[in-house]
Design a protein around this motif. Sequence first.
Motif, PDB file in Angstrom:
ATOM      1  N   TYR A  50       1.027  -1.231   0.046  1.00 39.92           N
ATOM      2  CA  TYR A  50       0.042   0.050  -0.022  1.00 39.92           C
ATOM      3  C   TYR A  50       0.806   1.157   0.056  1.00 39.92           C
ATOM      4  O   TYR A  50       0.307   2.446  -0.527  1.00 39.92           O
ATOM      5  N   LEU A  51       2.141   1.291   0.418  1.00 33.71           N
ATOM      6  CA  LEU A  51       3.115   2.316   0.644  1.00 33.71           C
ATOM      7  C   LEU A  51       3.216   2.625  -0.684  1.00 33.71           C
ATOM      8  O   LEU A  51       2.918   3.808  -1.292  1.00 33.71           O
ATOM      9  N   MET A  54      -0.017   3.538  -3.119  1.00 33.72           N
ATOM     10  CA  MET A  54      -0.857   5.295  -2.578  1.00 33.72           C
ATOM     11  C   MET A  54       0.378   6.077  -3.125  1.00 33.72           C
ATOM     12  O   MET A  54      -0.344   7.167  -3.618  1.00 33.72           O
ATOM     13  N   PHE A  55       1.299   5.884  -2.895  1.00 34.61           N
ATOM     14  CA  PHE A  55       2.495   6.897  -3.255  1.00 34.61           C
ATOM     15  C   PHE A  55       2.379   7.187  -4.717  1.00 34.61           C
ATOM     16  O   PHE A  55       2.538   8.300  -5.119  1.00 34.61           O
ATOM     17  N   THR A  57       0.189   6.814  -6.795  1.00 35.23           N
ATOM     18  CA  THR A  57      -1.060   7.267  -7.118  1.00 35.23           C
ATOM     19  C   THR A  57      -1.048   8.688  -6.918  1.00 35.23           C
ATOM     20  O   THR A  57      -1.458   9.757  -7.652  1.00 35.23           O
ATOM     21  N   GLY A  58      -0.669   9.061  -5.565  1.00 36.49           N
ATOM     22  CA  GLY A  58      -0.573  10.434  -5.215  1.00 36.49           C
ATOM     23  C   GLY A  58       0.738  11.196  -6.040  1.00 36.49           C
ATOM     24  O   GLY A  58       0.448  12.629  -6.536  1.00 36.49           O
ATOM     25  N   THR A  59       1.727  10.577  -6.413  1.00 35.53           N
ATOM     26  CA  THR A  59       2.608  11.299  -7.315  1.00 35.53           C
ATOM     27  C   THR A  59       1.900  11.637  -8.821  1.00 35.53           C
ATOM     28  O   THR A  59       2.388  12.593  -9.499  1.00 35.53           O
ATOM     29  N   LEU A  61      -1.052  12.504  -9.197  1.00 34.34           N
ATOM     30  CA  LEU A  61      -1.861  13.548  -8.843  1.00 34.34           C
ATOM     31  C   LEU A  61      -1.046  14.736  -8.789  1.00 34.34           C
ATOM     32  O   LEU A  61      -1.332  15.934  -9.106  1.00 34.34           O
ATOM     33  N   TRP A  62       0.069  14.616  -8.189  1.00 33.02           N
ATOM     34  CA  TRP A  62       1.078  15.914  -7.849  1.00 33.02           C
ATOM     35  C   TRP A  62       1.447  16.504  -9.166  1.00 33.02           C
ATOM     36  O   TRP A  62       1.739  17.543  -9.563  1.00 33.02           O
TER      37      TRP A  62
END
Lengths: 102, 102
Positions: A50-51, A54-55, A57-59, A61-62
């Motif tokens: 999940y690290l 999730m990371f 997916t977040g990057t 969006l960033w």
Amino acid sequence: MLILLLRQILNPDTLVSIVGVLAAILTTSSFLPQMIKAYRTKSMHDVSRYLMSMFATGTVLWMVYGIYKSDLVIVGANAIATVFNVVLLFMKFSYGKPTKVA
Amino acid sequence: MLILLLRQILNPDTLVSIVGVLAAILTTSSFLPQMIKAYRTKSMHDVSRYLMSMFATGTVLWMVYGIYKSDLVIVGANAIATVFNVVLLFMKFSYGKPTKVA
């Protein structure tokens, strides 16, 4: 000449860009030692999938955020971080099985 | 009323702020499952200490960058990420020893 160069470097905008680039290099390249360790030991049992998922997916969006804000530091750093995390996720699926103890 | 609300949400600046906040929530909270996994298994042998130490140093620099750019999303996300990574680093020092196999 030297004074001009120093004045340019000590300009707050230049300084903050240097800080941003250093920040980007550090947070992005921090995943490299994890990749090297995983490649060497062939073990990623203790690393949470999940690290990375999730990371990554977040990057992504960033990157969208950085593109809109026309901030190349944010776009570049997160593009590389996305690649590193997708690679780590694949490594997790290959090396994620616990080593048989018994 | 509903149309006004929709127009506000579909405003590009609002949309990009939502994307930024979602990005921040994802990259920051991605360390939570790693902390939970480490707490449960008491094992962090496969996790590289350089991942957390480089990442935490980077997030501190991102905070400086965000403060200068007056970007609260960047400051907030990196403040929390710094705390999470420092906690993980302490957990690594406690749980980092390999489980004795032989």
